[in-house]
Design a protein around this motif. Structure first.
Motif, PDB file in Angstrom:
ATOM      1  N   SER A 110       0.672  -1.184   0.080  1.00  0.00           N
ATOM      2  CA  SER A 110      -0.230  -0.048   0.076  1.00  0.00           C
ATOM      3  C   SER A 110       0.815   1.415   0.041  1.00  0.00           C
ATOM      4  O   SER A 110       0.233   2.371  -0.298  1.00  0.00           O
ATOM      5  CB  SER A 110      -0.785   0.090   1.256  1.00  0.00           C
ATOM      6  OG  SER A 110      -0.171   0.276   2.435  1.00  0.00           O
ATOM      7  N   ALA A 111       2.043   1.365   0.282  1.00  0.00           N
ATOM      8  CA  ALA A 111       2.762   2.576   0.680  1.00  0.00           C
ATOM      9  C   ALA A 111       2.957   3.402  -0.457  1.00  0.00           C
ATOM     10  O   ALA A 111       2.616   4.716  -0.310  1.00  0.00           O
ATOM     11  CB  ALA A 111       4.277   2.134   1.227  1.00  0.00           C
ATOM     12  N   GLU A 112       3.237   2.913  -1.786  1.00  0.00           N
ATOM     13  CA  GLU A 112       3.628   3.820  -2.788  1.00  0.00           C
ATOM     14  C   GLU A 112       2.091   4.406  -3.252  1.00  0.00           C
ATOM     15  O   GLU A 112       2.134   5.727  -3.512  1.00  0.00           O
ATOM     16  CB  GLU A 112       4.060   2.820  -4.012  1.00  0.00           C
ATOM     17  CG  GLU A 112       4.297   3.867  -5.047  1.00  0.00           C
ATOM     18  CD  GLU A 112       5.110   3.179  -6.198  1.00  0.00           C
ATOM     19  OE1 GLU A 112       5.499   3.652  -7.208  1.00  0.00           O
ATOM     20  OE2 GLU A 112       5.267   1.728  -6.253  1.00  0.00           O
ATOM     21  N   ARG A 113       1.117   3.734  -3.167  1.00  0.00           N
ATOM     22  CA  ARG A 113      -0.208   4.095  -3.484  1.00  0.00           C
ATOM     23  C   ARG A 113      -0.574   5.195  -2.424  1.00  0.00           C
ATOM     24  O   ARG A 113      -1.230   6.206  -2.917  1.00  0.00           O
ATOM     25  CB  ARG A 113      -1.205   2.845  -3.488  1.00  0.00           C
ATOM     26  CG  ARG A 113      -2.579   3.401  -3.653  1.00  0.00           C
ATOM     27  CD  ARG A 113      -3.494   2.181  -3.427  1.00  0.00           C
ATOM     28  NE  ARG A 113      -3.669   1.867  -2.064  1.00  0.00           N
ATOM     29  CZ  ARG A 113      -3.716   0.605  -1.335  1.00  0.00           C
ATOM     30  NH1 ARG A 113      -3.471  -0.517  -2.298  1.00  0.00           N
ATOM     31  NH2 ARG A 113      -3.518   0.391  -0.148  1.00  0.00           N
TER      32      ARG A 113
ATOM     33  N   ALA B 185      17.743  -3.016  -2.339  1.00  0.00           N
ATOM     34  CA  ALA B 185      17.908  -4.214  -3.245  1.00  0.00           C
ATOM     35  C   ALA B 185      16.604  -5.180  -3.064  1.00  0.00           C
ATOM     36  O   ALA B 185      16.407  -5.955  -3.535  1.00  0.00           O
ATOM     37  CB  ALA B 185      19.057  -5.035  -2.084  1.00  0.00           C
ATOM     38  N   GLY B 186      15.594  -4.679  -2.015  1.00  0.00           N
ATOM     39  CA  GLY B 186      14.452  -5.337  -2.027  1.00  0.00           C
ATOM     40  C   GLY B 186      14.320  -6.307  -1.013  1.00  0.00           C
ATOM     41  O   GLY B 186      15.248  -6.728  -0.387  1.00  0.00           O
ATOM     42  N   ALA B 187      12.848  -6.913  -0.868  1.00  0.00           N
ATOM     43  CA  ALA B 187      12.514  -7.883   0.185  1.00  0.00           C
ATOM     44  C   ALA B 187      13.283  -9.410  -0.136  1.00  0.00           C
ATOM     45  O   ALA B 187      13.560  -9.792   0.739  1.00  0.00           O
ATOM     46  CB  ALA B 187      11.104  -8.042   0.220  1.00  0.00           C
ATOM     47  N   THR B 188      13.430  -9.531  -1.395  1.00  0.00           N
ATOM     48  CA  THR B 188      13.725 -11.066  -1.667  1.00  0.00           C
ATOM     49  C   THR B 188      15.221 -11.073  -1.357  1.00  0.00           C
ATOM     50  O   THR B 188      15.800 -11.988  -0.794  1.00  0.00           O
ATOM     51  CB  THR B 188      13.401 -11.398  -3.048  1.00  0.00           C
ATOM     52  OG1 THR B 188      11.924 -11.609  -3.110  1.00  0.00           O
ATOM     53  CG2 THR B 188      13.847 -12.954  -3.185  1.00  0.00           C
TER      54      THR B 188
ATOM     55  N   GLU C 124       6.864 -12.157   5.057  1.00  0.00           N
ATOM     56  CA  GLU C 124       6.050 -13.156   4.692  1.00  0.00           C
ATOM     57  C   GLU C 124       4.688 -13.059   4.849  1.00  0.00           C
ATOM     58  O   GLU C 124       3.709 -13.435   4.012  1.00  0.00           O
ATOM     59  CB  GLU C 124       6.443 -14.498   5.618  1.00  0.00           C
ATOM     60  CG  GLU C 124       7.689 -14.887   5.265  1.00  0.00           C
ATOM     61  CD  GLU C 124       8.180 -16.209   6.238  1.00  0.00           C
ATOM     62  OE1 GLU C 124       9.404 -16.863   5.964  1.00  0.00           O
ATOM     63  OE2 GLU C 124       7.409 -16.545   7.307  1.00  0.00           O
ATOM     64  N   GLN C 125       4.064 -12.038   5.714  1.00  0.00           N
ATOM     65  CA  GLN C 125       2.801 -11.758   5.895  1.00  0.00           C
ATOM     66  C   GLN C 125       2.423 -10.869   4.740  1.00  0.00           C
ATOM     67  O   GLN C 125       1.440 -11.091   3.899  1.00  0.00           O
ATOM     68  CB  GLN C 125       2.530 -11.037   7.278  1.00  0.00           C
ATOM     69  CG  GLN C 125       2.356 -11.567   8.431  1.00  0.00           C
ATOM     70  CD  GLN C 125       1.899 -10.651   9.464  1.00  0.00           C
ATOM     71  OE1 GLN C 125       2.446  -9.497   9.801  1.00  0.00           O
ATOM     72  NE2 GLN C 125       0.717 -10.739  10.249  1.00  0.00           N
ATOM     73  N   SER C 126       3.082 -10.198   4.515  1.00  0.00           N
ATOM     74  CA  SER C 126       2.878  -9.150   3.207  1.00  0.00           C
ATOM     75  C   SER C 126       2.978  -9.884   1.954  1.00  0.00           C
ATOM     76  O   SER C 126       1.880  -9.612   0.995  1.00  0.00           O
ATOM     77  CB  SER C 126       3.897  -8.055   3.260  1.00  0.00           C
ATOM     78  OG  SER C 126       3.709  -7.273   1.942  1.00  0.00           O
ATOM     79  N   VAL C 127       3.645 -10.707   1.738  1.00  0.00           N
ATOM     80  CA  VAL C 127       3.730 -11.365   0.383  1.00  0.00           C
ATOM     81  C   VAL C 127       3.153 -12.792   0.234  1.00  0.00           C
ATOM     82  O   VAL C 127       2.933 -13.255  -0.752  1.00  0.00           O
ATOM     83  CB  VAL C 127       5.442 -11.579  -0.172  1.00  0.00           C
ATOM     84  CG1 VAL C 127       5.939 -10.066  -0.167  1.00  0.00           C
ATOM     85  CG2 VAL C 127       6.095 -12.389   0.541  1.00  0.00           C
ATOM     86  N   GLY C 128       2.733 -13.163   1.343  1.00  0.00           N
ATOM     87  CA  GLY C 128       1.854 -14.446   1.394  1.00  0.00           C
ATOM     88  C   GLY C 128       2.735 -15.746   1.399  1.00  0.00           C
ATOM     89  O   GLY C 128       1.975 -16.817   0.992  1.00  0.00           O
TER      90      GLY C 128
ATOM     91  N   LEU D 180       6.585  -7.797  -7.454  1.00  0.00           N
ATOM     92  CA  LEU D 180       5.599  -6.780  -7.827  1.00  0.00           C
ATOM     93  C   LEU D 180       5.746  -5.649  -6.787  1.00  0.00           C
ATOM     94  O   LEU D 180       5.627  -4.370  -7.186  1.00  0.00           O
ATOM     95  CB  LEU D 180       4.228  -7.334  -7.898  1.00  0.00           C
ATOM     96  CG  LEU D 180       4.242  -8.211  -9.215  1.00  0.00           C
ATOM     97  CD1 LEU D 180       2.612  -8.762  -9.181  1.00  0.00           C
ATOM     98  CD2 LEU D 180       4.430  -7.668 -10.649  1.00  0.00           C
ATOM     99  N   THR D 181       5.737  -5.785  -5.347  1.00  0.00           N
ATOM    100  CA  THR D 181       5.433  -4.882  -4.436  1.00  0.00           C
ATOM    101  C   THR D 181       6.848  -4.371  -3.876  1.00  0.00           C
ATOM    102  O   THR D 181       6.636  -3.388  -3.205  1.00  0.00           O
ATOM    103  CB  THR D 181       4.484  -5.410  -3.298  1.00  0.00           C
ATOM    104  OG1 THR D 181       5.158  -6.333  -2.643  1.00  0.00           O
ATOM    105  CG2 THR D 181       3.275  -5.984  -4.000  1.00  0.00           C
ATOM    106  N   SER D 182       7.748  -5.226  -4.069  1.00  0.00           N
ATOM    107  CA  SER D 182       8.826  -4.737  -2.914  1.00  0.00           C
ATOM    108  C   SER D 182      10.297  -5.070  -3.489  1.00  0.00           C
ATOM    109  O   SER D 182      11.193  -5.332  -3.103  1.00  0.00           O
ATOM    110  CB  SER D 182       8.889  -5.912  -1.628  1.00  0.00           C
ATOM    111  OG  SER D 182       7.537  -5.949  -1.086  1.00  0.00           O
ATOM    112  N   SER D 183      10.294  -4.550  -4.763  1.00  0.00           N
ATOM    113  CA  SER D 183      11.585  -4.683  -5.478  1.00  0.00           C
ATOM    114  C   SER D 183      11.500  -3.091  -6.025  1.00  0.00           C
ATOM    115  O   SER D 183      10.573  -2.102  -6.242  1.00  0.00           O
ATOM    116  CB  SER D 183      11.491  -5.557  -6.526  1.00  0.00           C
ATOM    117  OG  SER D 183      10.646  -5.062  -7.514  1.00  0.00           O
TER     118      SER D 183
END
Length: 466
Positions: free
Chosen positions: A106-109, A162-165, A274-278, A338-341
């Motif tokens: 949601s952050a960027e939106r 670098a992102g979440a992954t 893990e909560q956020s990306v399922g 999609l969300t965290s990179s």
């Protein structure tokens, strides 16, 4: 301006968030020189804005870091005071409070919707700059990618770019090394946490194992190996920097970071992601841990400590490689992409600053991010600068404000010139007469992560101003 104004503005970019209400308390405006505005978005996110009486026409949109989803509009109280004194208006949102603290979905939106709401109250700014700190630095990098026509430039502070992954993968390597080498009889859960309590239990066992290991030379060698995988700096707060060949002193300072509860933060962050990306977006199946260590700037330290302890490093690395069987949930990896990179490109100029000894977001992340931006063809829009200091986001107000001024100069002149060179930033920061500065020439090592995550999602077409 009325005390309560209802709006019906929709943010067409990145999934529309409608502003429900704006509150401008009259009493606050009457008793201070700064007007304080608040509002709520349809997803439940709140936003705040502070506008000085002598507003200079520039709005700073601040993206806060990992933690409670509470609206913030500046990186620190001291920075807020200075920025308001210089005439900047400040704004920022909480992000969606109903989900994970890793609120990248949601952050960027919500940040773009906050811009709409604030503009409706104060008018269109002459210039708008995005500023983000830590996890908010990742949000900021995404805004710099997608925000052409909405923001003019961006400043990243100790960003998790670098992102979440990548983050979860190199942290997994360190956690796995501790569990496999220091707790070999335990089947410790490292991913797919069902609750915060599960994450905390794992953090407790890992921390206890590190504490016990520190008592022996063999244990200290293995702690250094895990620290290398974690990209953990060898310079801790309150201590002198160890010499380049003081391998034992370097490990002691890495241990100091770990002993301060670093693994509790790591595991809590993993649960939130893990909560956020399922699901679990990290893996080590197929990783060659010998090759992994060879990529690390800390490899000479680890080899020296293993020799001094009489341990067979190659045997430990084989144990890690042969036991690596953790796989990721492909859907979670895709969602994280999609969300965290970030790094798929830039739409506006971005300056990132980072401390050289960051325990939570290693400075090596900047290299990973820069490689991706250059590969996208937007390398000319990116500049990075470094502050010689220990700690995460440990910037002085002068360092932050001088970096913002450099971004403003780039937007005004159309070129970076020498404004982001260490000497220029240092001179500019000291010239503010605030709280000192320590900009230095610095080139981060490569991030030790050993995976190539997909980065071909493309970027949304930037929304243009109406």
């Amino acid at each position: 301006m009325t005390a309560r104004t209802r709006l019906a503005r929709t943010s067409a970019a990145l999934g529309a968030a409608v502003v429900l209400s704006v509150t401008a308390p009259a009493a606050h405006a009457e008793t201070t020189t700064t007007q304080h505005l608040t509002g709520t978005l349809t997803d439940g996110a709140t936003w705040i804005a502070d506008v000085p009486a002598d507003w200079n026409g520039t709005l700073l949109l601040f993206s806060h870091g990992f933690g409670p989803t509470v609206a913030q509009d500046a990186p620190s109280a001291a920075a807020r005071t200075e920025l308001l004194a210089e005439g900047y208006a400040l704004a920022g949102s909480s992000y969606d409070p109903k989900g994970s603290m890793w609120a990248l979905e949601s952050a960027e939106r919500d940040q773009f919707a906050t811009l709409d709401a604030v503009k409706a109250e104060i008018g269109k700014p002459r210039r708008t700059y995005s500023v983000g700190q830590s996890m908010g630095g990742l949000v900021n990098a995404r805004i710099a990618r997608d925000g052409a026509g909405r923001v003019d430039g961006a400043l990243g502070l100790c960003g998790l770019v670098a992102g979440a992954t990548d983050l979860d993968n190199y942290q997994l390597d360190a956690e796995y090394a501790i569990a496999r080498l220091l707790l070999p009889a335990e089947d410790l859960k490292l991913v797919n946490f069902a609750s915060q309590a599960e994450a905390a239990a794992t953090a407790g066992r890992l921390t206890a194992a590190v504490t016990a290991a520190q008592a022996t030379a063999q244990g200290r060698a293995r702690v250094a190996l895990a620290a290398a995988f974690l990209n953990l700096p060898t310079w801790a707060p309150g201590q002198d920097r160890p010499a380049a060949d003081d391998w034992a002193g370097q490990e002691e300072q890495q241990y100091a970071w770990l002993a301060q509860g670093l693994l509790s933060f790591v595991e809590g962050g993993r649960y939130a992601i893990e909560q956020s990306v399922g699901g679990n977006n990290s893996w080590n199946q197929g990783i060659d841990y010998g090759a992994q260590l060879a990529q690390s700037v800390h490899a000479p330290q680890v080899r020296a400590l293993y020799r001094a302890a009489g341990l067979d490093l190659h045997a430990d690395l084989r144990v890690l490689t042969h036991g690596a069987d953790i796989t990721a949930d492909p859907a979670a990896v895709h969602t994280a992409q999609l969300t965290s990179s970030a790094g798929q490109g830039l739409g506006v100029p971005l300056l990132d600053i980072h401390t050289t000894a960051d325990n939570l977001v290693p400075v090596e992340q900047e290299n990973r991010f820069a490689d991706r931006v250059r590969a996208s063809g937007d390398g000319s829009l990116l500049r990075q600068a470094y502050v010689e200091r220990q700690g995460h986001c440990a910037f002085t107000t002068a360092e932050t404000v001088a970096a913002l001024h450099a971004v403003e100069r780039r937007v005004t002149t159309g070129h970076w010139g020498g404004a982001t060179q260490p000497a220029a930033l240092q001179k500019a920061a000291l010239g503010l007469g605030l709280d000192g500065a320590a900009y230095v020439p610095y080139h981060p090592a490569e991030l030790t992560v050993g995976r190539v995550a997909p980065l071909r999602t493309g970027r949304p077409a930037p929304r243009q101003e109406a």
